[in-house]
Design a protein around this motif. Structure first.
Motif, PDB file in Angstrom:
ATOM      1  N   GLU A  92       0.833  -1.195   0.000  1.00 48.38           N
ATOM      2  CA  GLU A  92       0.000   0.000   0.000  1.00 48.38           C
ATOM      3  C   GLU A  92       0.874   1.253   0.000  1.00 48.38           C
ATOM      4  O   GLU A  92       1.453   1.613   1.011  1.00 48.38           O
ATOM      5  N   VAL A  93       0.979   1.876  -1.158  1.00 47.05           N
ATOM      6  CA  VAL A  93       1.696   3.147  -1.208  1.00 47.05           C
ATOM      7  C   VAL A  93       0.795   4.270  -1.707  1.00 47.05           C
ATOM      8  O   VAL A  93       1.204   5.426  -1.766  1.00 47.05           O
ATOM      9  N   GLY A  94      -0.442   3.927  -2.067  1.00 47.59           N
ATOM     10  CA  GLY A  94      -1.356   4.941  -2.593  1.00 47.59           C
ATOM     11  C   GLY A  94      -1.599   6.071  -1.621  1.00 47.59           C
ATOM     12  O   GLY A  94      -1.738   7.230  -2.010  1.00 47.59           O
ATOM     13  N   SER A  95      -1.656   5.742  -0.319  1.00 49.03           N
ATOM     14  CA  SER A  95      -1.831   6.779   0.703  1.00 49.03           C
ATOM     15  C   SER A  95      -0.529   6.967   1.478  1.00 49.03           C
ATOM     16  O   SER A  95      -0.537   7.296   2.653  1.00 49.03           O
ATOM     17  N   GLY A  96       0.576   6.751   0.762  1.00 47.37           N
ATOM     18  CA  GLY A  96       1.869   6.721   1.439  1.00 47.37           C
ATOM     19  C   GLY A  96       2.573   8.046   1.570  1.00 47.37           C
ATOM     20  O   GLY A  96       3.731   8.078   1.974  1.00 47.37           O
ATOM     21  N   ASN A  97       1.912   9.150   1.218  1.00 44.40           N
ATOM     22  CA  ASN A  97       2.587  10.437   1.331  1.00 44.40           C
ATOM     23  C   ASN A  97       2.130  11.166   2.589  1.00 44.40           C
ATOM     24  O   ASN A  97       1.099  11.814   2.620  1.00 44.40           O
ATOM     25  N   HIS A  98       2.919  11.021   3.635  1.00 48.75           N
ATOM     26  CA  HIS A  98       2.690  11.749   4.873  1.00 48.75           C
ATOM     27  C   HIS A  98       3.932  12.578   5.171  1.00 48.75           C
ATOM     28  O   HIS A  98       4.422  12.600   6.298  1.00 48.75           O
ATOM     29  N   TRP A  99       4.454  13.214   4.131  1.00 50.64           N
ATOM     30  CA  TRP A  99       5.654  14.017   4.315  1.00 50.64           C
ATOM     31  C   TRP A  99       5.229  15.368   4.885  1.00 50.64           C
ATOM     32  O   TRP A  99       4.915  16.299   4.168  1.00 50.64           O
ATOM     33  N   GLN A 100       5.249  15.447   6.203  1.00 47.11           N
ATOM     34  CA  GLN A 100       4.734  16.606   6.913  1.00 47.11           C
ATOM     35  C   GLN A 100       5.793  17.107   7.888  1.00 47.11           C
ATOM     36  O   GLN A 100       6.680  16.369   8.291  1.00 47.11           O
ATOM     37  N   THR A 101       5.688  18.366   8.257  1.00 50.94           N
ATOM     38  CA  THR A 101       6.581  18.878   9.284  1.00 50.94           C
ATOM     39  C   THR A 101       6.085  18.427  10.646  1.00 50.94           C
ATOM     40  O   THR A 101       4.981  17.892  10.778  1.00 50.94           O
ATOM     41  N   SER A 102       6.899  18.665  11.653  1.00 56.56           N
ATOM     42  CA  SER A 102       6.572  18.194  13.000  1.00 56.56           C
ATOM     43  C   SER A 102       5.629  19.131  13.747  1.00 56.56           C
ATOM     44  O   SER A 102       5.312  18.878  14.907  1.00 56.56           O
ATOM     45  N   ARG A 103       5.163  20.180  13.100  1.00 56.65           N
ATOM     46  CA  ARG A 103       4.311  21.162  13.789  1.00 56.65           C
ATOM     47  C   ARG A 103       3.032  20.529  14.337  1.00 56.65           C
ATOM     48  O   ARG A 103       2.476  20.994  15.339  1.00 56.65           O
ATOM     49  N   GLU A 104       2.529  19.477  13.677  1.00 56.26           N
ATOM     50  CA  GLU A 104       1.309  18.810  14.143  1.00 56.26           C
ATOM     51  C   GLU A 104       1.615  17.611  15.029  1.00 56.26           C
ATOM     52  O   GLU A 104       0.712  16.851  15.388  1.00 56.26           O
ATOM     53  N   GLY A 105       2.890  17.415  15.356  1.00 58.04           N
ATOM     54  CA  GLY A 105       3.253  16.354  16.286  1.00 58.04           C
ATOM     55  C   GLY A 105       3.361  14.974  15.681  1.00 58.04           C
ATOM     56  O   GLY A 105       3.370  13.980  16.418  1.00 58.04           O
ATOM     57  N   ARG A 106       3.462  14.873  14.349  1.00 48.96           N
ATOM     58  CA  ARG A 106       3.554  13.574  13.691  1.00 48.96           C
ATOM     59  C   ARG A 106       4.842  13.463  12.893  1.00 48.96           C
ATOM     60  O   ARG A 106       5.359  14.457  12.383  1.00 48.96           O
ATOM     61  N   GLU A 107       5.316  12.223  12.768  1.00 54.12           N
ATOM     62  CA  GLU A 107       6.538  11.982  12.011  1.00 54.12           C
ATOM     63  C   GLU A 107       6.258  11.986  10.516  1.00 54.12           C
ATOM     64  O   GLU A 107       5.139  11.685  10.072  1.00 54.12           O
ATOM     65  N   ALA A 108       7.278  12.332   9.739  1.00 52.96           N
ATOM     66  CA  ALA A 108       7.157  12.395   8.282  1.00 52.96           C
ATOM     67  C   ALA A 108       7.557  11.070   7.658  1.00 52.96           C
ATOM     68  O   ALA A 108       8.563  10.466   8.031  1.00 52.96           O
ATOM     69  N   ILE A 109       6.764  10.615   6.682  1.00 53.24           N
ATOM     70  CA  ILE A 109       7.106   9.421   5.920  1.00 53.24           C
ATOM     71  C   ILE A 109       6.470   9.517   4.540  1.00 53.24           C
ATOM     72  O   ILE A 109       5.362  10.037   4.375  1.00 53.24           O
ATOM     73  N   HIS A 110       7.191   9.040   3.556  1.00 48.43           N
ATOM     74  CA  HIS A 110       6.688   9.019   2.176  1.00 48.43           C
ATOM     75  C   HIS A 110       7.151   7.724   1.531  1.00 48.43           C
ATOM     76  O   HIS A 110       8.349   7.400   1.551  1.00 48.43           O
ATOM     77  N   ALA A 111       6.218   6.963   0.993  1.00 51.22           N
ATOM     78  CA  ALA A 111       6.533   5.714   0.295  1.00 51.22           C
ATOM     79  C   ALA A 111       6.053   5.801  -1.140  1.00 51.22           C
ATOM     80  O   ALA A 111       4.988   6.366  -1.412  1.00 51.22           O
ATOM     81  N   PHE A 112       6.848   5.270  -2.057  1.00 47.04           N
ATOM     82  CA  PHE A 112       6.443   5.269  -3.457  1.00 47.04           C
ATOM     83  C   PHE A 112       7.078   4.079  -4.168  1.00 47.04           C
ATOM     84  O   PHE A 112       8.038   3.480  -3.679  1.00 47.04           O
TER      85      PHE A 112
END
Length: 408
Positions: A249-269
């Motif tokens: 599952e990489v279709g929803s794999g773009n969570h490349w976000q800054t830490s401002r919302e308290g979550r880690e960044a990850i991106h899969a493709f």
């Protein structure tokens, strides 16, 4: 960038001014690659805030196994306690600060500080402190422990007091590395490359393939990523059906976000290999037994970018962990870790030279390129140029990095 040299000569809010003066869609200015104050902020706002993969748990398979990892000025002991739990503890005695573990790796139930013999369990708890007064509380003086997560065999640590939420990362690792059987993998080989360059130059080089064609002819013979996306769109579209069938599952794999919302960044493709290519090797042929859910080679690669310093590459027959490790403002290390199926035997199921050939060659080329760049950007006349379309991941990384160092 205006008045860069003037800003260097006037500390204080210099870094924030450099960030504010960054030209959108261009590379970073010269100070970001050598200035000690920027490096210190990098350590505080990137490395001590985010999660980092340090190893695969197969490096400490037995109870009481340990290994020490060096990141900037920190030393982290990764241990497996008698109950199987993995711990990350700082190698700093709570008495006078001496290193309590003086070996790089081994097996030990306790660590005895060589200075005054304070004795710690391999979970960090203080077991004994000789000749201390009766009101001394051992439970208040254990070794500093770090946050630890073990997902699909990968050991992650965080230096933060309150760690970033790891939920999206964990889900995506199960959906990617999990399908490749990484939880049941083992380390076949590890190699560290010292690089005379700031850590960001090394990461920026890794995340873009604009340089792959001219700089990596070996890689480019087998990996379609060396071409612009619009030229390999049909190949990647054909790969999509195979991706779904495997449950990757990489279709929803773009969570490349800054830490401002308290979550880690990850991106899969996912991206395609050229026709007839099975794996990342010198001749494009398999180099080890298939892993996880794979019963055949699917003609693709899964790539994962995580937290700014960790990068994973999944082939059907082996995997790669790419770690970027800061040392000083102008030096870093790249560690490569090759994974194979846990039951595979060297010399019988895989040849180590064939397994490691492609990424050894590619990384040696990268080291040379990065160091060429490091020497170039030291010039007082260096002015960053525009980011090319094929460097879209680098552009995203730069924007992410600038946001990270902009907020405490």
């Amino acid at each position: 960038m205006k008045n860069v040299e003037a800003l260097i000569d006037n500390p204080g809010d210099t870094i924030d001014q450099l960030v504010a003066g960054h030209r959108v869609a261009y590379g970073l200015a010269r100070p970001f690659y050598h200035d000690p104050e920027i490096y210190r902020r990098d350590m505080e706002r990137v490395f001590r805030r985010h999660w980092h993969c340090v190893a695969h748990e197969s490096i400490i398979p037995n109870a009481n196994d340990f290994e020490v990892f060096h990141i900037d000025t920190e030393q982290v002991i990764i241990t497996r306690a008698a109950d199987g739990a993995i711990h990350a503890i700082l190698n700093v005695c709570r008495h006078r600060g001496a290193e309590v573990c003086t070996k790089q790796k081994g097996n030990a139930r306790v660590f005895v500080c060589p200075y005054h013999a304070w004795t710690y369990g391999n979970d960090g708890s203080l077991r004994a402190a000789r000749l201390m007064p009766k009101d001394f509380r051992r439970e208040d003086h254990g070794l500093k422990t770090l946050h630890v997560r073990v997902v699909e065999g990968l050991i992650f640590i965080s230096f933060a007091e309150v760690s970033l939420d790891f939920g999206e990362v964990e889900h995506l690792l199960h959906a990617t590395c999990g399908q490749y059987g990484w939880a049941n993998a083992k380390v076949a080989h590890r190699e560290t490359y010292p690089v005379a360059a700031n850590w960001k130059l090394a990461v920026e080089n890794y995340v873009e393939c604009y340089h792959c064609g001219p700089a990596h002819p070996e890689y480019s013979q087998t990996h379609a990523l060396e071409q612009p996306l619009h030229m390999i769109e049909a190949m990647n579209d054909a790969l999509e059906a195979r991706t779904c069938a495997l449950g990757i599952e990489v279709g929803s794999g773009n969570h490349w976000q800054t830490s401002r919302e308290g979550r880690e960044a990850i991106h899969a493709f996912r991206y395609a290999l050229y026709e007839g290519v099975e794996s990342g090797s010198e001749d494009g042929k398999a180099v080890a037994p298939l892993m996880g859910r794979f019963t055949d080679f699917d003609g693709g690669v899964t790539s994962i970018h995580l937290g700014g310093t960790t990068f994973l590459v999944c082939y059907p027959d082996h995997g790669m962990i790419y770690r970027f490790i800061p040392k000083t403002a102008e030096t870093c290390e790249m560690e490569l870790i090759w994974l194979v199926d846990g039951k595979a035997e060297e010399g019988k199921d895989f040849d180590l030279d064939r397994l490691t050939w492609l990424w050894k060659v590619t990384t040696a080329e990268d080291k040379a390129i990065i160091e060429h760049t490091a020497r170039g950007v030291r010039s007082h006349y260096f002015v960053p140029g525009p980011i090319a379309p094929m460097e879209h991941n680098e552009l995203r990384y730069i924007e992410w990095y600038l946001d990270e160092i902009s907020h405490p």
